[in-house]
Design an enzyme around this catalytic site. Structure first.
Site, PDB file in Angstrom:
ATOM      1  N   LYS A   1     -12.010   6.246  -1.637  1.00 30.01           N
ATOM      2  CA  LYS A   1     -11.365   5.260  -0.756  1.00 30.01           C
ATOM      3  C   LYS A   1     -11.423   5.809   0.650  1.00 30.01           C
ATOM      4  O   LYS A   1     -11.139   6.996   0.872  1.00 30.01           O
ATOM      5  CB  LYS A   1      -9.902   5.075  -1.183  1.00 30.01           C
ATOM      6  CG  LYS A   1      -8.978   4.461  -0.119  1.00 30.01           C
ATOM      7  CD  LYS A   1      -9.109   2.963  -0.015  1.00 30.01           C
ATOM      8  CE  LYS A   1      -8.198   2.361   1.059  1.00 30.01           C
ATOM      9  NZ  LYS A   1      -6.771   2.474   0.803  1.00 30.01           N
TER      10      LYS A   1
ATOM     11  N   ASP B   1      -2.599  -4.656  -3.274  1.00 29.51           N
ATOM     12  CA  ASP B   1      -1.873  -3.624  -2.511  1.00 29.51           C
ATOM     13  C   ASP B   1      -0.456  -3.403  -3.077  1.00 29.51           C
ATOM     14  O   ASP B   1       0.480  -3.088  -2.323  1.00 29.51           O
ATOM     15  CB  ASP B   1      -1.802  -3.953  -1.017  1.00 29.51           C
ATOM     16  CG  ASP B   1      -2.038  -2.720  -0.136  1.00 29.51           C
ATOM     17  OD1 ASP B   1      -2.122  -1.600  -0.674  1.00 29.51           O
ATOM     18  OD2 ASP B   1      -2.114  -2.874   1.100  1.00 29.51           O
TER      19      ASP B   1
HETATM   20 ZN   LIG Z   1      -3.682  -0.221   0.113  1.00 30.51          ZN
END
Ligand SMILES: [Zn+2]
Length: 423
Positions: A203, A336
């Site tokens: 990420k 998220d």
């Molecule tokens: Zn995030």
């Protein structure tokens, strides 16, 4: 004729024990492939895999039957963007007081909540100290209930960027965030380090963000040179890269660098959408949490500047979602979670429908397409023979009202029943 016991044992010895057969029945089944739902559906599960799926299938003698009555069966849901070790009530300066052991234990609590909500696979994008690796491994060992996890370890980013620690003044800053790596070679080394310690993917932070202090949400951070090195190194090792990118330029540069999935995608323009389609890049847009941040953010400790940034960007992100979907971009479900409470993941479906998807398309974003975005399409995402037996049930028809997915009554992961509410 009665054989002596020893003969029976010898005869049985070379045969491995047969995995138990389970037949799951329900009024309706959505297999994730996009066709019309099956009626009077049966899923035959052998051990951890699906053996057969069909309407009115004959159930073999001796199979254990789980009859879910009028419910709708679906593949286990996939959330491509969660933070299991993060807490919705501990944002801003509050988050600084959370130790690594505490966030790991929070992760165990949140993993259970997520699985109970019907999410049998998640991609965890960013965790300090490889706490996500520990959580994934303990779940895989059967030590904790939780979804299948793909994990990134610490997110990579530039000094002072969205993935750095920017909350404290210079003299109190101590070490930078674990994922800080400036320049292509340092970034490449950080990719290698994350894989060394167990990450499944990388990420990165390509642009500024809402929750970080001191950066503009759309400001470019990683350069094309850095992102190209990161993507090339990850791909050499057969792994994927997810890039946090709100800004118009960063979205395009990340796509051009070969990044596999773009997260948030708030300010994508038409050229960015065209590039994503051309490259086959997946867009993962968290369009529910704006409502949570704006209504609960102050109580949860968000910085005033974060609330300001969210006010500026939330609506634009939803409009971008609508444009990108209409233009035919590939879009996977990602929320998220951790910014808002874990277990509420399915609340995003209604927003995806409001902004242009049919309920079936929104379901596919969290099943078949989600599996493709994660590279797990051979294992999960659809209900088909040979795939892992990850299935869920909801009482009402989600094609009539997608909010039905907010109330999951049954969860099976890899053939094991994880939740079963009596009807
Ligand atoms: Zn995030």
């Amino acid at each position: 004729m009665v054989l002596p016991l020893v003969a029976l044992l010898l005869a049985a010895a070379p045969e491995p024990p047969k995995a138990a057969l389970v037949a799951v029945k329900a009024a309706r089944l959505i297999d994730g492939k996009g066709g019309a739902p099956l009626q009077n559906a049966v899923v035959l599960v052998e051990g951890e895999t699906i053996r057969a799926v069909g309407a009115g299938l004959a159930i073999p003698a001796g199979a254990r039957v789980i009859d879910l009555g009028g419910a709708t069966l679906l593949p286990g849901l996939i959330d491509a963007h969660v933070h299991l070790t993060g807490r919705a009530d501990m944002h801003g300066y509050r988050a600084l007081g959370i130790s690594l052991p505490k966030s790991t234990l929070d992760g165990a609590v949140n993993a259970r909540l997520t699985l109970q909500a019907g999410f049998t696979t998640v991609r965890n994008v960013g965790a300090d100290g490889f706490s996500d690796v520990a959580l994934r491994d303990t779940i895989n060992e059967g030590g904790l209930p939780g979804p299948r996890m793909l994990v990134s370890g610490p997110a990579l980013g530039i000094t002072g960027g969205h993935c750095d620690n920017n909350m404290l003044p210079f003299e109190a800053q101590g070490t930078p965030a674990e994922g800080v790596a400036d320049g292509p070679e340092a970034a490449r080394a950080a990719v290698r380090r994350n894989f060394k310690f167990g990450a499944d993917l990388i990420k990165i932070c390509a642009s500024g963000g809402v929750l970080s202090k001191g950066d503009a949400v759309g400001a470019p951070q990683y350069t094309i040179e850095e992102m190209t090195a990161i993507a090339a190194e990850a791909h050499r090792q057969g792994k994927r890269v997810a890039a946090h990118a709100h800004g118009t330029l960063s979205i395009k540069e990340a796509i051009q660098s070969g990044i596999d999935t773009i997260e948030h995608v708030s300010l994508i323009d038409d050229e960015g959408i065209r590039l994503a389609k051309e490259k086959g890049t997946f867009l993962v847009m968290d369009i529910y949490n704006d409502d949570y941040i704006l209504s609960e953010g102050e109580k949860a400790g968000f910085l005033p500047e974060s609330l300001e940034k969210e006010r500026a960007i939330g609506r634009l992100q939803r409009e971008s979602f609508q444009r990108a979907w209409k233009a035919g971009a590939k879009m996977a479900f990602g929320t998220d979670a951790g910014v808002y409470p874990h277990g509420d993941n399915a609340r995003q479906f209604a927003y995806m429908v409001q902004y242009g998807m049919t309920p079936m398309q929104a379901i596919q974003a969290a099943t078949r397409v989600g599996a493709e975005a994660l590279g797990l399409q051979d294992k999960v995402g659809t209900l088909e023979p040979g795939k892992l037996a990850d299935l869920i049930a909801v009482a009402k028809d989600p094609l009539a009202d997608v909010k039905a997915l907010e109330h999951v009554s049954f969860v099976m992961k890899g053939g094991a029943v994880e939740k079963s509410e009596s009807r």
